[in-house]
Design an enzyme around this catalytic site. Sequence first.
Site, PDB file in Angstrom:
ATOM      1  CG  ASN A 115       5.123   6.801  -5.789  1.00 23.24           C
ATOM      2  OD1 ASN A 115       4.630   6.105  -4.753  1.00 23.24           O
ATOM      3  ND2 ASN A 115       6.110   7.666  -5.441  1.00 23.24           N
ATOM      4  CD  GLN A 121       6.056  15.294   2.077  1.00 23.10           C
ATOM      5  OE1 GLN A 121       6.339  16.390   2.141  1.00 23.10           O
ATOM      6  NE2 GLN A 121       5.236  14.520   2.335  1.00 23.10           N
ATOM      7  CB  THR A 122      10.612  15.649  -4.165  1.00 23.96           C
ATOM      8  OG1 THR A 122      11.895  15.369  -3.551  1.00 23.96           O
ATOM      9  CG2 THR A 122      10.432  17.477  -4.091  1.00 23.96           C
ATOM     10  NE  ARG A 123       7.923   9.700  -1.755  1.00 25.37           N
ATOM     11  CZ  ARG A 123       8.535  10.544  -0.754  1.00 25.37           C
ATOM     12  NH1 ARG A 123       9.361  11.426  -1.183  1.00 25.37           N
ATOM     13  NH2 ARG A 123       8.561  10.095   0.238  1.00 25.37           N
ATOM     14  CE1 TYR A 179       5.834  -3.254  -1.042  1.00 29.10           C
ATOM     15  CE2 TYR A 179       7.285  -1.418  -1.478  1.00 29.10           C
ATOM     16  CZ  TYR A 179       6.315  -2.135  -1.999  1.00 29.10           C
ATOM     17  OH  TYR A 179       5.705  -2.131  -3.248  1.00 29.10           O
ATOM     18  N   GLY A 195       0.978  -1.200  -0.108  1.00 30.91           N
ATOM     19  CA  GLY A 195       0.101   0.062  -0.074  1.00 30.91           C
ATOM     20  C   GLY A 195       0.845   1.213   0.063  1.00 30.91           C
TER      21      GLY A 195
HETATM   22  P1  NAD Z   1      -2.271  -4.059  -5.585  1.00 29.98           P
HETATM   23  O1  NAD Z   1      -2.351  -3.922  -3.742  1.00 29.98           O
HETATM   24  O2  NAD Z   1      -3.352  -3.234  -6.025  1.00 29.98           O
HETATM   25  O3  NAD Z   1      -2.217  -5.713  -5.971  1.00 29.98           O
HETATM   26  C1  NAD Z   1      -1.449  -6.504  -5.412  1.00 29.98           C
HETATM   27  C2  NAD Z   1      -2.593  -7.676  -5.436  1.00 29.98           C
HETATM   28  O4  NAD Z   1      -1.830  -8.777  -4.955  1.00 29.98           O
HETATM   29  C3  NAD Z   1      -3.672  -7.237  -4.591  1.00 29.98           C
HETATM   30  O5  NAD Z   1      -4.944  -7.555  -5.210  1.00 29.98           O
HETATM   31  C4  NAD Z   1      -3.384  -8.585  -3.441  1.00 29.98           C
HETATM   32  O6  NAD Z   1      -5.120  -9.114  -3.250  1.00 29.98           O
HETATM   33  C5  NAD Z   1      -2.828  -9.483  -4.395  1.00 29.98           C
HETATM   34  N1  NAD Z   1      -2.213 -10.639  -3.020  1.00 29.98           N
HETATM   35  C6  NAD Z   1      -1.472 -10.179  -2.077  1.00 29.98           C
HETATM   36  N2  NAD Z   1      -1.275 -11.155  -1.343  1.00 29.98           N
HETATM   37  C7  NAD Z   1      -1.489 -12.476  -2.275  1.00 29.98           C
HETATM   38  C8  NAD Z   1      -1.177 -13.863  -2.102  1.00 29.98           C
HETATM   39  N3  NAD Z   1      -0.728 -14.176  -1.079  1.00 29.98           N
HETATM   40  N4  NAD Z   1      -1.782 -14.487  -3.178  1.00 29.98           N
HETATM   41  C9  NAD Z   1      -2.405 -13.986  -4.132  1.00 29.98           C
HETATM   42  N5  NAD Z   1      -2.356 -12.609  -4.302  1.00 29.98           N
HETATM   43  C10 NAD Z   1      -2.077 -11.926  -3.667  1.00 29.98           C
HETATM   44  O7  NAD Z   1      -0.948  -3.269  -5.641  1.00 29.98           O
HETATM   45  P2  NAD Z   1      -0.437  -2.877  -7.242  1.00 29.98           P
HETATM   46  O8  NAD Z   1      -0.138  -1.450  -7.087  1.00 29.98           O
HETATM   47  O9  NAD Z   1      -0.841  -3.616  -8.318  1.00 29.98           O
HETATM   48  O10 NAD Z   1       1.056  -3.665  -7.201  1.00 29.98           O
HETATM   49  C11 NAD Z   1       1.464  -4.568  -8.027  1.00 29.98           C
HETATM   50  C12 NAD Z   1       2.870  -5.065  -7.644  1.00 29.98           C
HETATM   51  O11 NAD Z   1       3.713  -3.907  -7.845  1.00 29.98           O
HETATM   52  C13 NAD Z   1       3.241  -5.473  -6.165  1.00 29.98           C
HETATM   53  O12 NAD Z   1       4.085  -6.299  -6.009  1.00 29.98           O
HETATM   54  C14 NAD Z   1       3.901  -4.022  -5.595  1.00 29.98           C
HETATM   55  O13 NAD Z   1       4.769  -4.252  -4.371  1.00 29.98           O
HETATM   56  C15 NAD Z   1       4.649  -3.232  -6.994  1.00 29.98           C
HETATM   57  N6  NAD Z   1       4.658  -2.045  -6.696  1.00 29.98           N
HETATM   58  C16 NAD Z   1       3.691  -1.085  -6.823  1.00 29.98           C
HETATM   59  C17 NAD Z   1       3.913   0.299  -6.790  1.00 29.98           C
HETATM   60  C18 NAD Z   1       2.752   1.236  -6.814  1.00 29.98           C
HETATM   61  O14 NAD Z   1       3.071   2.390  -6.996  1.00 29.98           O
HETATM   62  N7  NAD Z   1       1.560   0.776  -7.251  1.00 29.98           N
HETATM   63  C19 NAD Z   1       5.416   0.793  -6.654  1.00 29.98           C
HETATM   64  C20 NAD Z   1       6.408  -0.320  -6.398  1.00 29.98           C
HETATM   65  C21 NAD Z   1       5.957  -1.585  -6.303  1.00 29.98           C
END
Ligand code: NAD
Length: 343
Positions: free
Chosen positions: A195, A237-239, A166, A96
Amino acid sequence: MIQAQESQTIKGSINKMTDGKVLVTGAGGFIGGHLVEYLKNKGAKEIVAIDKKPYDQWYQVHDYADNRVSDLQYLENCNDAVKGVDWVYNLAADMGGMGFIENNKALCMLSVLINTHMLEAARHADVSRFFYASSACVYNGEKQQDVNNPGLKEEDAYPALAEDGYGWEKLFSERMCRHFEEDFNITCRVARFHNVYGPFGTYDGGREKAPAAMCRKVINAKLTGDHNIEIWGDGEQTRSFMYIDDCTNGIDKIMESHIDFPINLGSDEMVSINQLVSIVEDIAGITLDRHYKLDAPKGVRGRSSDNTLIKKELDWAPNISLREGMEKTYAWIYDQMTAKATV
Ligand code: NAD
């Protein structure tokens, strides 16, 4: 930084995504839902889409995919998931925005079970390619103390001082991918997302990230007439923020590439949180009184993506400006919030 090398002999037999069966994990989530659609549009013939959430909580359910609910922290479920699959896009993780990851470090670290078991299942099932979604949270915190961060280069992950919880899980899982490739010859591709934002993602409930949270707060102010907004930290803060379409296109390029080390996938259009709020206010056509919550989770001081390497290696750069992407995101969240309000 790990040096780029020519890819080794590819495990399995499928060298093109469109020639085989693909699996997207975390498909009920934000990026996974969009990725399924992207791969379908690109010509994927068979897509397995898995998430642990019940279908009514998936942001998108695509009928053409073989949709399944399964918890991939368990090895036996991972073994089932990869049966007959050629390419895996592993996006499932417990994650999250800053409010979630600062308060749920153990939960975030438990995602290590997903990637570990997915890799283990994939190598036994002769999967050809494996994508892992890493994060800018792997970068050394000491290199992110200045709001004028010039952009994080891939080598800035070491010496390691990742985001607690994380970020360490992501860094460990990156290395699992590297060693599975070296020792078991399964081709792994790793992107460090910075992000990502856009429609069909979370905008309330505690897991939302800054762009969606700002849209929700500004829309709420517009709908209620209460023209106050709470901002976490001092807003300086910047992003940088990458629109989802740039993300799915970048995942595809990285997955098809020779890049066998973790690479940045993000925007280098850096803004302060105050500037982000101003963009959303401008889209909404209102100006709000800003209140700064200085003890709220706020993350590092300055973070952006240095895109030198991905530009040079893959000729990839984001196409969608922050303003354009935020207009689309705002419109989607506005529709969701007003639809809920009228139910
Ligand atoms: P999200 O939370 O919308 O999607 C992740 C999904 O994984 C969720 O729907 C969740 O239910 C599912 N999940 C969690 N545990 C699980 C399990 N044990 N078995 C099956 N499904 C499971 O997040 P997102 O933004 O779509 O991110 C996708 C990936 O990208 C993640 O690995 C996240 O760490 C990475 N990421 C995202 C961002 C971003 O800005 N959104 C940034 C850096 C990395």
